[in-house]
Write an enzyme that holds these catalytic residues in place. Structure first.
Site, PDB file in Angstrom:
ATOM      1  N   HIS A  94       6.001  -2.905  10.755  1.00 47.39           N
ATOM      2  CA  HIS A  94       6.205  -4.061   9.958  1.00 47.39           C
ATOM      3  C   HIS A  94       7.549  -4.939  10.563  1.00 47.39           C
ATOM      4  CE1 HIS A  94       4.000  -1.820   6.915  1.00 47.39           C
ATOM      5  NE2 HIS A  94       3.325  -2.749   7.223  1.00 47.39           N
ATOM      6  N   GLN A 134      -7.250 -13.418   1.446  1.00 46.74           N
ATOM      7  CA  GLN A 134      -6.296 -13.743   2.608  1.00 46.74           C
ATOM      8  C   GLN A 134      -6.297 -15.235   2.671  1.00 46.74           C
ATOM      9  OE1 GLN A 134      -5.414 -11.114   5.248  1.00 46.74           O
ATOM     10  NE2 GLN A 134      -4.425 -12.472   6.625  1.00 46.74           N
ATOM     11  N   LYS A 182       0.660   6.793  20.270  1.00 51.79           N
ATOM     12  CA  LYS A 182       0.835   5.817  19.131  1.00 51.79           C
ATOM     13  C   LYS A 182       2.356   5.441  18.709  1.00 51.79           C
ATOM     14  CE  LYS A 182      -0.837   4.828  14.553  1.00 51.79           C
ATOM     15  NZ  LYS A 182      -1.965   5.330  13.569  1.00 51.79           N
ATOM     16  N   HIS A 231       7.194   0.090   7.223  1.00 50.95           N
ATOM     17  CA  HIS A 231       7.600   0.914   8.358  1.00 50.95           C
ATOM     18  C   HIS A 231       7.871   0.218   9.731  1.00 50.95           C
ATOM     19  CE1 HIS A 231       3.593   0.119  10.051  1.00 50.95           C
ATOM     20  NE2 HIS A 231       3.101   0.467   8.947  1.00 50.95           N
ATOM     21  N   LYS A 257       5.360   6.679  15.355  1.00 51.66           N
ATOM     22  CA  LYS A 257       4.998   8.283  14.736  1.00 51.66           C
ATOM     23  C   LYS A 257       5.962   9.132  15.368  1.00 51.66           C
ATOM     24  CE  LYS A 257       1.324   7.257  11.945  1.00 51.66           C
ATOM     25  NZ  LYS A 257       1.282   7.781  10.583  1.00 51.66           N
ATOM     26  N   THR A 258       6.397  10.195  14.526  1.00 52.71           N
ATOM     27  CA  THR A 258       7.223  11.306  15.050  1.00 52.71           C
ATOM     28  C   THR A 258       6.475  12.673  14.668  1.00 52.71           C
ATOM     29  OG1 THR A 258       8.649  11.541  13.301  1.00 52.71           O
ATOM     30  CG2 THR A 258       9.556  10.140  14.736  1.00 52.71           C
ATOM     31  N   THR A 276       0.900  -1.113   0.083  1.00 54.23           N
ATOM     32  CA  THR A 276       0.037  -0.012  -0.012  1.00 54.23           C
ATOM     33  C   THR A 276       0.982   1.084  -0.097  1.00 54.23           C
ATOM     34  OG1 THR A 276      -0.210  -0.202   2.345  1.00 54.23           O
ATOM     35  CG2 THR A 276      -1.856  -1.125   1.036  1.00 54.23           C
ATOM     36  N   LYS A 326      -9.946  -0.444   9.859  1.00 49.07           N
ATOM     37  CA  LYS A 326      -9.718   0.956   9.140  1.00 49.07           C
ATOM     38  C   LYS A 326     -11.034   1.615   9.449  1.00 49.07           C
ATOM     39  CE  LYS A 326      -5.464   0.113   7.727  1.00 49.07           C
ATOM     40  NZ  LYS A 326      -5.279  -1.217   8.508  1.00 49.07           N
ATOM     41  N   ARG A 360     -10.003   2.424   1.679  1.00 49.05           N
ATOM     42  CA  ARG A 360      -8.595   2.883   1.312  1.00 49.05           C
ATOM     43  C   ARG A 360      -8.903   3.304  -0.134  1.00 49.05           C
ATOM     44  NH1 ARG A 360      -4.206   0.425   3.708  1.00 49.05           N
ATOM     45  NH2 ARG A 360      -4.378  -1.230   5.311  1.00 49.05           N
ATOM     46  N   ASP A 401      -4.568  -7.594  14.519  1.00 44.39           N
ATOM     47  CA  ASP A 401      -5.800  -7.314  13.704  1.00 44.39           C
ATOM     48  C   ASP A 401      -5.957  -8.419  12.625  1.00 44.39           C
ATOM     49  OD1 ASP A 401      -3.418  -6.548  12.199  1.00 44.39           O
ATOM     50  OD2 ASP A 401      -4.317  -4.758  11.270  1.00 44.39           O
TER      51      ASP A 401
END
Length: 441
Positions: free
Chosen positions: A61, A197, A253, A58, A256-257, A53, A95, A99, A218
């Protein structure tokens, strides 16, 4: 649903599953007793899926990728499945909205980029990987478009769709959450994702003798659907294992930055910013993150924590975590560069930084302002342009009070005669903590 790992029927625990439990890396597990026995009996094949996607994975993963690596190093064979087909839809699980769909060419480009990114993390290169396991092969990188593109609609509905109860699908938490949002709802396209899947699992079981699927927490609903479909189509018992959602102790979270997601691609998150992310891990989180991410043994991590408790100075855990993961993802040379940049920012000695290292600071290391080469304004104006000073008067006061350094040198006069690093960059600093990068073009 949490699995009881102390069940009295578990006579011979599998060492790897025992270690993963100690690390806190198992959230849910199907048929724990049978899976422990299954892994004890022989080398097995397992897989984890990654949908393309974006053009990079990131740090979220990294946990399932390192889980594959842990299984590989324990003697099992692993498949990293990049979803060239499922990525055309995107998993709707948990989600908030549907998407955006990407075109085929974009998705296939991302498939290649992700495979190239995954391979070294699993200790292989993409050129040496075949589509079937040889006697010495421990890793495969596959694309589910290879079999999904051969399906026709009517055969899929008849042979696969008939095994799925709509009632059961609607009852899954990931679906109920979206159905409860009348402003979003759930399209049939996304609703059918679970079938795709599930079919992946049955196909990998048939063609590769894959008996275990792992994924994030999830994915539990999709994994259990795949277990059921594989039993129906192949008459095989297979298993599922999910990893916990990683959160920080303060409830914010993870991953994230201020500048956004921490990517594994160096062009999206520089090795320096990647290194700094781990270096800035809170004391309350670092030992848990070592258990999740480090390839050190649990005993080594416990020893690191014990040593930090006894130490009077700065703990070593953050540095060890940052060094290990930066080297793992970006290589030893990139780690050395990140350390040189960090040392320069600490000492104020910037002259030794290379152009590529300064480019990392430009990418995401500190705030950036670009100045036309012909301008060359006074330092006071540069301080205003960089927002380090609120006005020219404020800027001159900062200079007079010895509060400004440029490229690590204290500047006491409002001058335009400033020598850029690598003929391009000025690093301004106000006080001890406020940095700004200027680039002349």
């Amino acid at each position: 649903m949490m699995t009881d790992f102390t069940t009295p029927n578990l006579t011979t625990p599998n060492p790897l599953l025992t270690e993963l439990t100690e690390r806190g890396l198992i959230a849910q597990l199907s048929n724990a007793d049978a899976l422990h026995q299954h892994l004890n009996q022989a080398s097995r094949v397992l897989y984890c899926g990654f949908d393309p996607t974006a053009g990079s994975l990131h740090i979220g993963h990294l946990v399932p990728l390192l889980m594959l690596r842990r299984f590989k190093e324990a003697g099992h064979k692993v498949i990293a499945l990049v979803g060239g087909a499922t990525g055309m839809i995107g998993d709707p699980s948990f989600k908030a909205s549907e998407r955006s769909l990407n075109d085929t060419a974009q998705v296939q480009n991302w498939v290649s980029e992700l495979q190239n990114q995954i391979a070294p993390l699993l200790g292989v290169n993409t050129e040496s990987i075949n589509t079937a396991f040889g006697e010495q092969d421990a890793v495969q990188l596959l694309d589910n478009a290879d079999w999904m593109n051969k399906l026709d609609l009517f055969s899929f509905l008849r042979d696969i769709g008939k095994h799925f109860s709509v009632n059961a699908m609607i009852a899954k938490d990931s679906v109920k959450q979206r159905l409860a949002r009348p402003d979003q709802g759930l399209s049939f396209t996304e609703f059918a994702y679970s079938l795709l899947q599930s079919y992946d699992f049955s196909e990998l079981n048939r063609s590769q003798n894959c008996t275990l699927q792992i994924g994030g927490n999830d994915q539990w609903g999709n994994i259990t659907s795949g277990i059921d479909l594989t039993r129906r189509l192949n008459q095989q018992q297979v298993f599922g294992l999910t990893l916990p959602l990683i959160t920080k102790s303060d409830g914010t979270k993870f991953g994230k930055t201020e500048t956004g997601t921490v990517w594994l691609d160096a062009t999206k998150t520089s090795p320096y910013a990647f290194y700094q992310f781990w270096l800035n891990t809170a004391d309350a989180d670092v030992y848990q993150f070592l258990r999740f991410y480090s390839l050190r043994t649990v005993a080594e991590i416990i020893a690191i924590e014990a040593a930090d408790i006894q130490a009077t100075g700065k703990p070593q855990a953050q540095r060890l975590l940052a060094e290990e993961l930066t080297a793992l993802v970006h290589g030893e040379a990139a780690l050395a560069a990140a350390q040189r940049i960090s040392e320069a920012l600490f000492t104020g000695k910037f002259n030794a930084l290379t152009l590529s290292e300064l480019a990392q600071l430009e990418q995401d290391g500190m705030p950036l302002t670009t100045i036309k080469e012909v301008q060359r304004p006074l330092l006071s104006q540069l301080l205003v342009d960089s927002t380090l000073a609120s006005s020219l008067r404020h800027a001159r006061e900062l200079i007079a009070n010895n509060a400004i350094t440029v490229n690590g040198n204290l500047i006491t006069a409002d001058t335009e005669q400033l020598a850029p690093l690598q003929q391009q960059y000025l690093i301004l600093r106000r006080g001890k903590k406020h940095f700004h990068l200027l680039k002349f073009e």
